[in-house]
Design an enzyme around this catalytic site. Structure first.
Site, short mmCIF file in Angstrom:
data_model
loop_
_atom_site.label_atom_id
_atom_site.label_comp_id
_atom_site.label_asym_id
_atom_site.label_seq_id
_atom_site.Cartn_x
_atom_site.Cartn_y
_atom_site.Cartn_z
N LYS A 156 -5.49 -6.20 -0.52
CA LYS A 156 -4.40 -5.23 -0.25
C LYS A 156 -3.95 -5.30 1.21
O LYS A 156 -2.77 -5.39 1.49
CB LYS A 156 -4.90 -3.82 -0.58
CG LYS A 156 -4.08 -2.70 0.03
CD LYS A 156 -4.58 -1.36 -0.42
CE LYS A 156 -4.93 -0.32 0.57
NZ LYS A 156 -4.53 -0.29 1.92
N ASN A 157 -4.92 -5.27 2.11
CA ASN A 157 -4.56 -5.16 3.52
C ASN A 157 -3.98 -6.45 4.09
O ASN A 157 -3.42 -6.45 5.19
CB ASN A 157 -5.76 -4.71 4.36
CG ASN A 157 -6.10 -3.25 4.10
OD1 ASN A 157 -5.39 -2.56 3.37
ND2 ASN A 157 -7.21 -2.78 4.67
N CYS A 168 -3.73 7.42 3.36
CA CYS A 168 -4.91 8.21 3.03
C CYS A 168 -5.11 9.33 4.04
O CYS A 168 -4.81 9.16 5.22
CB CYS A 168 -6.14 7.31 3.04
SG CYS A 168 -6.25 6.26 1.62
N ARG A 191 -4.23 9.71 12.20
CA ARG A 191 -3.50 8.46 12.08
C ARG A 191 -2.15 8.46 12.79
O ARG A 191 -1.10 8.29 12.17
CB ARG A 191 -3.36 8.07 10.61
CG ARG A 191 -4.71 8.03 9.92
CD ARG A 191 -4.66 7.39 8.59
NE ARG A 191 -4.79 5.94 8.68
CZ ARG A 191 -4.90 5.15 7.62
NH1 ARG A 191 -4.87 5.65 6.43
NH2 ARG A 191 -5.04 3.86 7.78
N ASP A 193 -13.73 0.98 5.86
CA ASP A 193 -13.32 1.12 4.46
C ASP A 193 -14.50 1.05 3.49
O ASP A 193 -14.35 1.38 2.31
CB ASP A 193 -12.30 0.02 4.09
CG ASP A 193 -10.93 0.30 4.72
OD1 ASP A 193 -10.72 1.40 5.23
OD2 ASP A 193 -10.08 -0.61 4.69
N ARG A 235 -4.31 2.68 -5.78
CA ARG A 235 -3.57 2.17 -4.62
C ARG A 235 -4.16 0.85 -4.13
O ARG A 235 -3.45 0.04 -3.54
CB ARG A 235 -3.62 3.18 -3.46
CG ARG A 235 -2.74 4.40 -3.67
CD ARG A 235 -2.66 5.22 -2.40
NE ARG A 235 -2.42 4.34 -1.27
CZ ARG A 235 -2.86 4.52 -0.04
NH1 ARG A 235 -3.56 5.59 0.25
NH2 ARG A 235 -2.59 3.65 0.92
#
Ligand code: UD1
Length: 416
Positions: free
Chosen positions: A22-23, A116, A121, A305, A397
């Site tokens: 994903k990242n 999230c 952030r 993570d 997600r």
């Protein structure tokens, strides 16, 4: 169909393949905006965040075709620089579109990004770095307008090796005038993947994989191609599942060289790990041992993570463990759910003190964010009885099909 039902307390045994990252996929998709033509991205995971990113690309005029795990983006014609709030506020990676759109059209209007709920952030580092390159910012109600007449290469140093800020600088610098030198750049493997994609399209980037990146601005990119590397966080999640349940698993299509900090923690809890090429074999025969202290860190340190999945394993370890969360300030949100399942965990500031229990008990719990949600699924696998994890949408997600993957590993799990 928004919950996951798990019959826990059984050992895992089986084999599964690991999806694309994903990242890595998200910034690469954003980077296709810099290519005034076709980009082909293979092994792109079929996850909700990728679907949101594709919608955002379409909203500015890209034509996007998807065939299984291959995404083809035609960004020949960009017609719009205002991004729809609906998808921007769903995920933090939409901020990547800032560097990419600025690089391509020199203007973007964007809402503050979502993502999230794992901390404040802020995006101050992104904005400061881009401002150094000649970009101006104006507030428009809840939106931010960024624009520039010219984007100029510069010498920059990030105050912290932020993954997202590094990616935004790279995206803005590739088509900038002159050279950009970025010190204290993040070194996560996903940044390497982004740089390799951009290089395939003609970008000039040196120092890839180090903390100093040198980008020589070019006038134009041509077609881009990449195969998204496999997701190290998904691989780590399933390894922690095996560490908590016990068993014997094989993971294929893994970048085995990106997981050393994870192997180290797994070895400390008692796992036996072997790997060759793209395959990991893992055995866990005993109750997990405690780990006196583990701290999350930037790559190659232990990834934030995977902190929640690891905490879940330590909740049933034979002794006391301490985790320091050093990257995000609000990443212990699963503690109350684990405690409801019988864990003994106290979170104080950036530290979690985990006194391992013999077992956890199945409960109805609710995911509040992506990795914490996956960790609750692991808790359900470890626990005696039935666990229902609500708010599956958060897990979707980032995990293509967590239930099927875990079924392949022998779990009794289903979506309802
Ligand atoms: C990326 C990953 C995320 C991972 C994180 C850390 C993606 C899509 N997401 O997120 O899964 O957990 O890296 O490895 O790749 N910060 C600021 N100001 C800024 C930017 C960041 O204070 O302008 C702070 C953040 O609040 C956080 C820390 O820096 O405390 C790390 O953030 P960063 O490395 O930027 O993470 P993301 O790119 O958001």
């Amino acid at each position: 169909m928004d919950s996951i039902h798990i019959f826990g307390g059984e050992r895992l045994c089986g084999q599964t393949n690991i999806q694309g990252s994903k990242n890595a996929a998200l910034p690469i998709l954003a980077a296709t905006l810099l290519v005034p033509g076709i980009s082909v991205i293979e092994n792109c995971p079929d996850i909700a965040d990728v679907a949101s990113m594709i919608k955002l690309l379409q909203s500015v005029g890209c034509l996007v075709m998807r065939e299984e795990h291959t995404v083809i983006v035609d960004a020949s014609c960009i017609k719009e620089n205002r991004l729809p709030a609906e998808h921007v506020t769903k995920m933090r990676s939409s901020i990547m579109l800032m560097g990419a759109m600025l690089g391509r059209t020199k203007e973007i209007v964007i809402d503050y990004p979502g993502g999230c709920v794992i901390g404040e952030r802020p995006i101050d580092m992104h904005l400061e770095a881009l401002a150094h390159m000649g970009i101006l910012f104006e507030k428009e109600e809840h939106k931010l307008r960024a624009h520039a007449d010219r984007i100029k290469g510069t010498v920059l140093s990030l105050p912290f090796a932020s993954v997202g800020a590094t990616e935004n600088v790279i995206l803005a610098a590739v088509l900038a005038e002159g050279d950009t030198i970025l010190y204290n750049a993040a070194k996560e493997p996903e940044i390497i993947a982004l740089c390799e994609f951009l290089k395939s399209a003609g970008a000039k980037i040196m120092g890839i994989g180090t903390d100093t990146l040198h980008i020589i601005g070019v006038c134009r990119l041509h077609e881009g191609y990449c195969v998204v590397p496999s997701d190290r966080i998904v691989a780590g999640t399933y390894m922690f599942a095996c560490a908590g349940c016990g068993g014997n698993i094989e993971l294929d299509n893994v970048r085995t060289d990106q997981l050393h900090a994870v192997y180290d923690c797994l070895t400390q809890v008692g796992a036996v790990i072997e790997y060759s090429d793209n395959t990991i074999f893992m055995k866990m025969q005993e109750r997990p041992k405690p780990v006196p202290y583990v701290r999350t860190a930037v790559y190659p340190g232990f990834p934030t993570d995977l902190q929640s999945p690891f905490m879940t394993v330590l909740a049933v370890a034979d002794g006391t463990s301490v985790i320091e969360e050093a990257i995000f300030e609000n990443r212990f949100r699963i503690v109350k759910e684990l405690v409801a399942m019988g864990a003994d965990i106290q979170a104080k500031g950036q530290y979690a003190y985990i006194c391992g229990k013999v077992c956890l008990y199945g409960r109805h719990v609710v995911a509040e964010e992506l990795r914490g949600g996956a960790a609750l699924v692991l808790a359900g696998l470890i626990a005696q009885g039935v666990t229902v994890v609500g708010n599956r949408k958060f897990i979707d997600r980032g995990y293509e099909d967590i239930c099927q993957d875990l079924k392949n590993l022998g779990a009794r799990i289903s979506v309802r």
